[in-house]
Design a protein around this motif. Structure first.
Motif, PDB file in Angstrom:
ATOM      1  N   PHE A   7      11.885  51.064 -31.892  1.00 35.51           N
ATOM      2  CA  PHE A   7      12.988  51.922 -31.466  1.00 35.51           C
ATOM      3  C   PHE A   7      13.178  51.766 -29.964  1.00 35.51           C
ATOM      4  O   PHE A   7      12.221  51.786 -29.203  1.00 35.51           O
ATOM      5  N   ILE A   8      14.428  51.604 -29.560  1.00 31.99           N
ATOM      6  CA  ILE A   8      14.767  51.472 -28.150  1.00 31.99           C
ATOM      7  C   ILE A   8      15.829  52.509 -27.838  1.00 31.99           C
ATOM      8  O   ILE A   8      16.852  52.587 -28.515  1.00 31.99           O
ATOM      9  N   GLY A   9      15.591  53.307 -26.816  1.00 32.81           N
ATOM     10  CA  GLY A   9      16.538  54.340 -26.413  1.00 32.81           C
ATOM     11  C   GLY A   9      17.056  54.080 -25.015  1.00 32.81           C
ATOM     12  O   GLY A   9      16.635  53.148 -24.329  1.00 32.81           O
ATOM     13  N   ASN A  10      17.991  54.900 -24.567  1.00 32.82           N
ATOM     14  CA  ASN A  10      18.599  54.808 -23.234  1.00 32.82           C
ATOM     15  C   ASN A  10      19.418  53.541 -23.065  1.00 32.82           C
ATOM     16  O   ASN A  10      19.389  52.901 -22.020  1.00 32.82           O
ATOM     17  N   PHE A  11      20.159  53.155 -24.092  1.00 29.33           N
ATOM     18  CA  PHE A  11      21.008  51.966 -24.002  1.00 29.33           C
ATOM     19  C   PHE A  11      22.014  52.062 -22.868  1.00 29.33           C
ATOM     20  O   PHE A  11      22.521  51.062 -22.389  1.00 29.33           O
ATOM     21  N   ASN A  12      22.314  53.282 -22.443  1.00 29.62           N
ATOM     22  CA  ASN A  12      23.338  53.462 -21.402  1.00 29.62           C
ATOM     23  C   ASN A  12      22.917  52.862 -20.060  1.00 29.62           C
ATOM     24  O   ASN A  12      23.736  52.741 -19.168  1.00 29.62           O
ATOM     25  N   LYS A  17      28.934  44.694 -20.203  1.00 26.40           N
ATOM     26  CA  LYS A  17      29.039  43.250 -20.420  1.00 26.40           C
ATOM     27  C   LYS A  17      27.717  42.698 -20.970  1.00 26.40           C
ATOM     28  O   LYS A  17      26.673  43.355 -20.913  1.00 26.40           O
ATOM     29  N   ASN A  18      27.770  41.484 -21.482  1.00 25.92           N
ATOM     30  CA  ASN A  18      26.579  40.841 -22.021  1.00 25.92           C
ATOM     31  C   ASN A  18      25.571  40.523 -20.917  1.00 25.92           C
ATOM     32  O   ASN A  18      25.943  40.199 -19.791  1.00 25.92           O
ATOM     33  N   ILE A  19      24.310  40.635 -21.270  1.00 26.71           N
ATOM     34  CA  ILE A  19      23.212  40.252 -20.386  1.00 26.71           C
ATOM     35  C   ILE A  19      22.593  39.000 -20.995  1.00 26.71           C
ATOM     36  O   ILE A  19      22.056  39.043 -22.108  1.00 26.71           O
ATOM     37  N   LEU A  29      14.709  40.976 -14.583  1.00 30.88           N
ATOM     38  CA  LEU A  29      14.027  41.292 -15.848  1.00 30.88           C
ATOM     39  C   LEU A  29      13.391  42.677 -15.818  1.00 30.88           C
ATOM     40  O   LEU A  29      13.181  43.291 -16.857  1.00 30.88           O
ATOM     41  N   LEU A  30      13.108  43.175 -14.632  1.00 23.20           N
ATOM     42  CA  LEU A  30      12.468  44.488 -14.482  1.00 23.20           C
ATOM     43  C   LEU A  30      13.461  45.593 -14.127  1.00 23.20           C
ATOM     44  O   LEU A  30      13.085  46.740 -13.935  1.00 23.20           O
ATOM     45  N   LYS A  31      14.728  45.253 -14.061  1.00 20.68           N
ATOM     46  CA  LYS A  31      15.756  46.159 -13.550  1.00 20.68           C
ATOM     47  C   LYS A  31      16.052  47.345 -14.471  1.00 20.68           C
ATOM     48  O   LYS A  31      16.326  48.452 -13.999  1.00 20.68           O
ATOM     49  N   TYR A  32      16.044  47.150 -15.767  1.00 21.39           N
ATOM     50  CA  TYR A  32      16.470  48.195 -16.709  1.00 21.39           C
ATOM     51  C   TYR A  32      15.281  48.745 -17.486  1.00 21.39           C
ATOM     52  O   TYR A  32      14.600  48.009 -18.195  1.00 21.39           O
ATOM     53  N   ASP A  33      15.047  50.038 -17.356  1.00 17.24           N
ATOM     54  CA  ASP A  33      13.982  50.699 -18.109  1.00 17.24           C
ATOM     55  C   ASP A  33      14.573  51.493 -19.257  1.00 17.24           C
ATOM     56  O   ASP A  33      15.587  52.177 -19.093  1.00 17.24           O
ATOM     57  N   VAL A  34      13.935  51.398 -20.409  1.00 17.97           N
ATOM     58  CA  VAL A  34      14.388  52.096 -21.607  1.00 17.97           C
ATOM     59  C   VAL A  34      13.219  52.852 -22.223  1.00 17.97           C
ATOM     60  O   VAL A  34      12.066  52.626 -21.889  1.00 17.97           O
ATOM     61  N   THR A  35      13.550  53.733 -23.136  1.00 25.39           N
ATOM     62  CA  THR A  35      12.530  54.342 -23.972  1.00 25.39           C
ATOM     63  C   THR A  35      12.186  53.338 -25.060  1.00 25.39           C
ATOM     64  O   THR A  35      13.083  52.774 -25.693  1.00 25.39           O
ATOM     65  N   PHE A  36      10.913  53.088 -25.257  1.00 26.67           N
ATOM     66  CA  PHE A  36      10.482  52.056 -26.199  1.00 26.67           C
ATOM     67  C   PHE A  36       9.343  52.598 -27.041  1.00 26.67           C
ATOM     68  O   PHE A  36       8.394  53.181 -26.516  1.00 26.67           O
ATOM     69  N   GLU A  37       9.479  52.438 -28.353  1.00 26.68           N
ATOM     70  CA  GLU A  37       8.380  52.861 -29.224  1.00 26.68           C
ATOM     71  C   GLU A  37       8.197  51.894 -30.380  1.00 26.68           C
ATOM     72  O   GLU A  37       9.139  51.232 -30.818  1.00 26.68           O
ATOM     73  N   ALA A 121      16.421  46.261 -33.368  1.00 22.05           N
ATOM     74  CA  ALA A 121      16.426  47.311 -32.349  1.00 22.05           C
ATOM     75  C   ALA A 121      17.105  46.916 -31.043  1.00 22.05           C
ATOM     76  O   ALA A 121      17.522  47.779 -30.277  1.00 22.05           O
ATOM     77  N   ILE A 122      17.239  45.631 -30.771  1.00 23.87           N
ATOM     78  CA  ILE A 122      17.762  45.159 -29.486  1.00 23.87           C
ATOM     79  C   ILE A 122      19.242  45.524 -29.342  1.00 23.87           C
ATOM     80  O   ILE A 122      20.029  45.272 -30.242  1.00 23.87           O
ATOM     81  N   PRO A 123      19.603  46.076 -28.187  1.00 22.84           N
ATOM     82  CA  PRO A 123      21.033  46.364 -27.937  1.00 22.84           C
ATOM     83  C   PRO A 123      21.872  45.107 -28.038  1.00 22.84           C
ATOM     84  O   PRO A 123      21.434  44.018 -27.653  1.00 22.84           O
ATOM     85  N   LYS A 124      23.073  45.235 -28.556  1.00 28.43           N
ATOM     86  CA  LYS A 124      23.943  44.086 -28.830  1.00 28.43           C
ATOM     87  C   LYS A 124      24.342  43.303 -27.587  1.00 28.43           C
ATOM     88  O   LYS A 124      24.631  42.118 -27.667  1.00 28.43           O
ATOM     89  N   GLN A 125      24.379  43.961 -26.415  1.00 25.09           N
ATOM     90  CA  GLN A 125      24.814  43.239 -25.221  1.00 25.09           C
ATOM     91  C   GLN A 125      23.734  42.340 -24.620  1.00 25.09           C
ATOM     92  O   GLN A 125      23.986  41.609 -23.678  1.00 25.09           O
ATOM     93  N   ILE A 126      22.514  42.372 -25.172  1.00 24.83           N
ATOM     94  CA  ILE A 126      21.463  41.472 -24.707  1.00 24.83           C
ATOM     95  C   ILE A 126      21.539  40.195 -25.523  1.00 24.83           C
ATOM     96  O   ILE A 126      21.368  40.196 -26.741  1.00 24.83           O
ATOM     97  N   VAL A 127      21.798  39.092 -24.847  1.00 25.98           N
ATOM     98  CA  VAL A 127      21.950  37.790 -25.497  1.00 25.98           C
ATOM     99  C   VAL A 127      20.728  36.956 -25.160  1.00 25.98           C
ATOM    100  O   VAL A 127      20.437  36.699 -23.993  1.00 25.98           O
ATOM    101  N   ILE A 128      20.031  36.551 -26.212  1.00 28.89           N
ATOM    102  CA  ILE A 128      18.802  35.765 -26.023  1.00 28.89           C
ATOM    103  C   ILE A 128      19.110  34.293 -26.240  1.00 28.89           C
ATOM    104  O   ILE A 128      19.795  33.908 -27.131  1.00 28.89           O
TER     105      ILE A 128
END
Length: 128
Positions: A7-12, A17-19, A29-37, A121-128
């Protein structure tokens, strides 16, 4: 077979735009912190309110594309309690461990199960 959920929270925190993960430098890579479980069989195994998700995903992608059954060990520069997440290969799959685990688990997961749990669980705007 055990169930694995991510589970990943705080998508806001992510921009609209895509990352493009592979184009980021180590600071980004360390810029965005989310809730992760991580939940194993509906039990909370790992929880962090300020998790550097992109750093983990970048390293996890390298493990995903490896053709061999190798361990995945995620060490975060944001803590001295490492490894923060380990996927250790056993006879038929991977066990999960963490310096921050809330309980010990003997559950074994296939590489496909682990990858699917993250991809779901990965937000859609993250492109791997």
């Amino acid at each position: 077979m055990s169930e694995l959920e991510i589970f990943i929270g705080n998508f806001n925190v992510f921009p609209d735009k895509n990352i493009y993960l592979k184009k980021l430098n180590s600071i980004e890579l360390l810029k965005y912190d989310v809730t992760f479980e991580i939940r194993i069989d509906n039990q909370l195994f790992f929880y962090d309110e300020s998790f550097a998700l992109l750093d983990l995903l970048y390293q996890l992608y390298e493990w995903k594309i490896s053709l061999e059954n190798v361990d995945f060990v995620y060490n975060s520069i944001e803590t001295e309690d490492n490894p923060l997440l380990s996927l250790l290969f056993k006879d038929k799959g991977y066990s999960i461990s963490s310096a921050w685990k809330l309980f010990s688990s003997d559950a074994i997961f296939s590489k496909e199960q682990i990858i699917q749990a993250f991809e779901k669980a990965i937000p859609k705007q993250i492109v791997i």
